[in-house]
Write a protein that holds these residues in place. Structure first.
Motif, PDB file in Angstrom:
ATOM      1  N   PHE A 214      12.935  -2.326   0.209  1.00 58.21           N
ATOM      2  CA  PHE A 214      11.685  -2.160   0.951  1.00 58.21           C
ATOM      3  C   PHE A 214      10.579  -2.667   0.027  1.00 58.21           C
ATOM      4  CE2 PHE A 214      14.683   0.881   2.528  1.00 58.21           C
ATOM      5  CZ  PHE A 214      14.389   1.092   3.860  1.00 58.21           C
ATOM      6  N   ALA A 215       9.492  -3.182   0.588  1.00 56.40           N
ATOM      7  CA  ALA A 215       8.391  -3.617  -0.289  1.00 56.40           C
ATOM      8  C   ALA A 215       7.054  -3.402   0.410  1.00 56.40           C
ATOM      9  CB  ALA A 215       8.558  -5.082  -0.666  1.00 56.40           C
ATOM     10  N   GLN A 216       6.104  -2.891  -0.359  1.00 50.98           N
ATOM     11  CA  GLN A 216       4.729  -2.741   0.134  1.00 50.98           C
ATOM     12  C   GLN A 216       3.779  -3.345  -0.902  1.00 50.98           C
ATOM     13  OE1 GLN A 216       6.774   0.362   0.291  1.00 50.98           O
ATOM     14  NE2 GLN A 216       7.325  -0.423   2.300  1.00 50.98           N
ATOM     15  N   LEU A 217       2.555  -3.621  -0.436  1.00 48.18           N
ATOM     16  CA  LEU A 217       1.561  -4.199  -1.333  1.00 48.18           C
ATOM     17  C   LEU A 217       0.853  -3.092  -2.110  1.00 48.18           C
ATOM     18  CD1 LEU A 217       0.005  -6.717   1.237  1.00 48.18           C
ATOM     19  CD2 LEU A 217       1.878  -7.126  -0.351  1.00 48.18           C
ATOM     20  N   LEU A 218       0.478  -3.407  -3.352  1.00 48.86           N
ATOM     21  CA  LEU A 218      -0.227  -2.426  -4.179  1.00 48.86           C
ATOM     22  C   LEU A 218      -1.489  -1.951  -3.455  1.00 48.86           C
ATOM     23  CD1 LEU A 218      -0.351  -1.108  -7.066  1.00 48.86           C
ATOM     24  CD2 LEU A 218      -1.984  -2.886  -7.615  1.00 48.86           C
ATOM     25  N   GLY A 219      -1.678  -0.642  -3.428  1.00 47.91           N
ATOM     26  CA  GLY A 219      -2.873  -0.070  -2.794  1.00 47.91           C
ATOM     27  C   GLY A 219      -2.695   0.159  -1.309  1.00 47.91           C
ATOM     28  N   MET A 220      -1.535  -0.173  -0.771  1.00 46.70           N
ATOM     29  CA  MET A 220      -1.314   0.026   0.664  1.00 46.70           C
ATOM     30  C   MET A 220      -0.017   0.804   0.878  1.00 46.70           C
ATOM     31  SD  MET A 220      -2.512  -3.676   2.119  1.00 46.70           S
ATOM     32  CE  MET A 220      -2.543  -3.268   3.851  1.00 46.70           C
ATOM     33  N   SER A 221      -0.075   1.721   1.813  1.00 47.78           N
ATOM     34  CA  SER A 221       1.123   2.468   2.238  1.00 47.78           C
ATOM     35  C   SER A 221       1.886   3.116   1.091  1.00 47.78           C
ATOM     36  CB  SER A 221       2.067   1.558   3.028  1.00 47.78           C
ATOM     37  OG  SER A 221       1.517   1.287   4.275  1.00 47.78           O
ATOM     38  N   ASP A 222       1.154   3.735   0.180  1.00 49.29           N
ATOM     39  CA  ASP A 222       1.842   4.445  -0.901  1.00 49.29           C
ATOM     40  C   ASP A 222       2.708   5.574  -0.344  1.00 49.29           C
ATOM     41  OD1 ASP A 222       0.752   2.813  -2.788  1.00 49.29           O
ATOM     42  OD2 ASP A 222      -0.830   4.205  -3.401  1.00 49.29           O
ATOM     43  N   HIS A 223       2.262   6.149   0.789  1.00 55.49           N
ATOM     44  CA  HIS A 223       3.061   7.246   1.366  1.00 55.49           C
ATOM     45  C   HIS A 223       4.474   6.752   1.731  1.00 55.49           C
ATOM     46  CE1 HIS A 223       1.439   5.162   4.848  1.00 55.49           C
ATOM     47  NE2 HIS A 223       2.308   5.762   5.607  1.00 55.49           N
ATOM     48  N   LEU A 224       4.548   5.497   2.170  1.00 57.41           N
ATOM     49  CA  LEU A 224       5.867   4.937   2.494  1.00 57.41           C
ATOM     50  C   LEU A 224       6.662   4.664   1.222  1.00 57.41           C
ATOM     51  CD1 LEU A 224       5.863   2.076   5.166  1.00 57.41           C
ATOM     52  CD2 LEU A 224       7.213   4.162   5.129  1.00 57.41           C
ATOM     53  N   SER A 225       6.018   3.950   0.297  1.00 59.24           N
ATOM     54  CA  SER A 225       6.721   3.573  -0.946  1.00 59.24           C
ATOM     55  C   SER A 225       7.237   4.820  -1.670  1.00 59.24           C
ATOM     56  CB  SER A 225       5.792   2.821  -1.908  1.00 59.24           C
ATOM     57  OG  SER A 225       5.074   1.827  -1.245  1.00 59.24           O
ATOM     58  N   PHE A 226       6.358   5.826  -1.824  1.00 65.66           N
ATOM     59  CA  PHE A 226       6.738   7.001  -2.621  1.00 65.66           C
ATOM     60  C   PHE A 226       7.839   7.807  -1.935  1.00 65.66           C
ATOM     61  CE2 PHE A 226       2.214   7.135  -4.640  1.00 65.66           C
ATOM     62  CZ  PHE A 226       2.540   6.031  -5.408  1.00 65.66           C
ATOM     63  N   ASN A 227       7.718   7.986  -0.612  1.00 62.90           N
ATOM     64  CA  ASN A 227       8.740   8.787   0.081  1.00 62.90           C
ATOM     65  C   ASN A 227      10.088   8.078   0.107  1.00 62.90           C
ATOM     66  OD1 ASN A 227       7.520  11.319   0.877  1.00 62.90           O
ATOM     67  ND2 ASN A 227       6.117  10.077   2.085  1.00 62.90           N
ATOM     68  N   LEU A 228      10.061   6.759   0.316  1.00 64.01           N
ATOM     69  CA  LEU A 228      11.325   6.013   0.302  1.00 64.01           C
ATOM     70  C   LEU A 228      11.964   6.078  -1.089  1.00 64.01           C
ATOM     71  CD1 LEU A 228      10.247   2.884   2.391  1.00 64.01           C
ATOM     72  CD2 LEU A 228      12.082   4.479   3.016  1.00 64.01           C
ATOM     73  N   ALA A 229      11.140   5.864  -2.107  1.00 65.04           N
ATOM     74  CA  ALA A 229      11.671   5.893  -3.482  1.00 65.04           C
ATOM     75  C   ALA A 229      12.219   7.284  -3.801  1.00 65.04           C
ATOM     76  CB  ALA A 229      10.587   5.495  -4.472  1.00 65.04           C
TER      77      ALA A 229
END
Ligand SMILES: Cc1cc2nc3c(=O)[nH]c(=O)nc-3n(C[C@H](O)[C@H](O)[C@H](O)COP(=O)(O)OP(=O)(O)OC[C@H]3O[C@@H](n4cnc5c(N)ncnc54)[C@H](O)[C@@H]3O)c2cc1C
Length: 213
Positions: A144-159
């Motif tokens: 999965f990949a998100q851009l820095l400063g965007m959708s941290d809630h997705l990145s952090f929960n997935l990780a």
């Protein structure tokens, strides 16, 4: 990761990416091409790319995105008096994106996929498809990949759940980054876009903490 660009020079980018994949992806996917599912011809292109990889015996690497140049593409097509390569609705783009995820998971023995998205439904769908197919969260073929400063809630929960997550970090001189940052700002201004989603999440969290009524 080879980024996808405007449709009028994408064929050249695709050609170069496929040449590199044929050369370097013999044992696993190292080179990834990007597929923009806001284009109405790209689900078919994903399937053709898969067939080409199968025929030539290499692994296909794809980064799936919805696409960043919507207004520019529509304007360009209107000026040329030709049909726009972009889907006629957001719903069609969402469907193409999710169908592309399904196709990749169904053919995971040949395809490695990076889901470059801030869309919670698509990210959730991919986790469900993986679960159904018995694919481990940290399988190296799925990111999965998100851009820095965007959708941290997705990145952090997935990780936190053990999925492979990458954060794209833009860097460079301000004048070189401005076109990129301007695109993000335009994207964020769309009603269905990221800012409204993130603002809603922040507002509800502030309410939960009693900081806002
Ligand atoms: C890690 C990463 C890498 C990226 N790399 C690239 C890249 O190489 N090339 C590139 O072009 N983009 C790239 N992007 C940007 C991406 O294409 C999207 O613009 C952005 O992520 C927003 O889409 P979304 O899936 O996050 O979700 P959403 O916010 O749910 O979707 C918004 C997107 O839907 C589409 N859309 C919106 N309205 C309509 C409509 N009326 N009709 C049809 N489609 C519509 C547009 O593509 C819009 O950007 C990347 C994004 C990420 C996270």
């Amino acid at each position: 990761m080879v980024d996808a660009e405007e449709s009028w020079f994408q064929n050249t980018v695709d050609g170069l990416a496929h040449e590199a994949m044929a050369k370097y992806n013999k044992k696993r996917a190292i080179v990834f091409n990007t597929i923009q599912l806001y284009r109405h011809d790209r689900l078919a292109f994903l399937k053709e790319s898969f067939e080409a990889a199968e025929r030539a015996g290499y692994f296909l690497g794809v980064k799936l995105v919805r696409g960043a140049y919507l207004e520019k593409e529509n304007k360009h097509a209107a000026e040329k008096g030709v049909r726009s390569p972009i889907n006629t609705s957001k719903e069609l783009t969402d469907k193409s994106y999710d169908d592309a995820l399904r196709f990749c998971v169904e053919h995971i023995d040949r395809i490695s996929v990076c889901a470059g998205t801030h869309n919670e439904q698509s990210a959730k769908l991919l986790t469900q498809l993986m679960d159904k197919a018995g694919i481990e969260a940290n399988d190296p073929r799925i990111h999965f990949a998100q851009l820095l400063g965007m959708s941290d809630h997705l990145s952090f929960n997935l990780a936190a759940k053990g999925f492979n997550v990458a954060k794209y970090v833009p860097y460079g001189k301000v004048n070189e980054l401005l076109p990129y940052l301007t695109r993000r700002a335009q994207e964020n201004s769309s009603v269905l876009g990221q800012t409204s989603r993130e603002l809603n999440l922040l507002t509800s969290e502030m309410k939960r903490r009693g900081l806002k009524r």
